[in-house]
Design an enzyme around this catalytic site. Structure first.
Site, short mmCIF file in Angstrom:
data_model
loop_
_atom_site.label_atom_id
_atom_site.label_comp_id
_atom_site.label_asym_id
_atom_site.label_seq_id
_atom_site.Cartn_x
_atom_site.Cartn_y
_atom_site.Cartn_z
N GLY A 194 0.50 36.68 6.15
CA GLY A 194 0.89 35.44 6.83
C GLY A 194 0.62 34.23 5.97
N SER A 195 1.57 33.29 5.90
CA SER A 195 1.43 32.22 4.93
C SER A 195 2.58 31.22 5.04
CB SER A 195 1.40 32.81 3.52
OG SER A 195 2.53 33.67 3.36
#
Length: 229
Positions: A194-195
């Protein structure tokens, strides 16, 4: 399902642990409680599949159009805006268009080059781990940027991609070094779990943005921008 080499430590290591646990659960099922052993065996491999899914690399048909820039990441477009305080020293003083993409934990996490590109600049910055949807994360979070000269449609222009860690993501993988070249759609790294990924190019470069805020994009196969002829 093909898995990226950039996550080999996680998915291969996880598989080895799952295999060892499977031997334990198999013994438990045969000698103590068949139901408990079977449930634990199923949960172990289900957990491994969930981890492996973070490192999947689906087949993508890279957009062949010569003047097209493709998305560098899977996710949702969160913002499109012109910025001057982008912090990319090689482009200091230039006003850049930024297209920010949020990657959830369910998205494919590999990053791809948006166009043919020669890397001239690379910089890692330590920082915080704010949620990747937070407007402050672009400036305050851990990040890594590569920048250089891109080419599409017979024209050359400055281009940069910034990988930004999120609240869950704690490791950025970026292979290219200054002097390396990338082909459009080539996988060059990933951000784990996630980013946010940001694409930059000069506002006066003649590149028309072809997405809008809220659009779902896929790396390599979504048209992100088009160079004017």
């Amino acid at each position: 399902m093909r898995l990226t080499k950039h996550g080999m430590r996680e998915w291969l290591g996880g598989a080895m642990i799952a295999l060892l646990l499977s031997l334990v659960w198999g013994w438990l099922a045969m000698n103590v409680c068949r139901t408990a052993g079977s449930i634990l065996l199923g949960l172990t491999w289900l957990l491994w599949l969930a981890v492996a899914a973070f490192f999947r690399v689906p087949n993508r048909r890279i957009i062949a159009e010569a003047n097209a820039l493709v998305s560098p990441a899977d996710g949702v477009v969160r913002d499109i805006e012109a910025v001057e305080d982008h912090g990319i020293e090689i482009f200091a003083g230039q006003k850049l268009m930024r297209v920010g993409i949020f990657l959830s934990v369910l998205d494919v996490h590999v990053n791809r080059a948006p166009c043919d590109m020669t890397v001239q600049f690379r910089k890692y910055k330590e920082g915080r781990f704010l949620d990747a949807r937070d407007k402050r994360c672009s400036k305050e979070n851990e990040s890594l940027v590569i920048a250089g000269i891109g080419s599409a449609g017979g024209k050359s222009f400055p281009v940069a991609i910034r990988q930004v860690s999120g609240a869950i993501a704690r490791r950025i993988v970026c292979v290219p070094q200054p002097g390396d070249t990338l082909k459009k759609g080539e996988i060059y790294g990933m951000i784990k779990f996630g980013s946010r990924t940001e694409l930059y190019f000069p506002c006066e470069s003649g590149i028309n943005v072809c997405v809008k805020v809220g659009d779902k994009v896929r790396s390599g196969s979504t048209l992100m921008g088009r160079v004017e002829n």
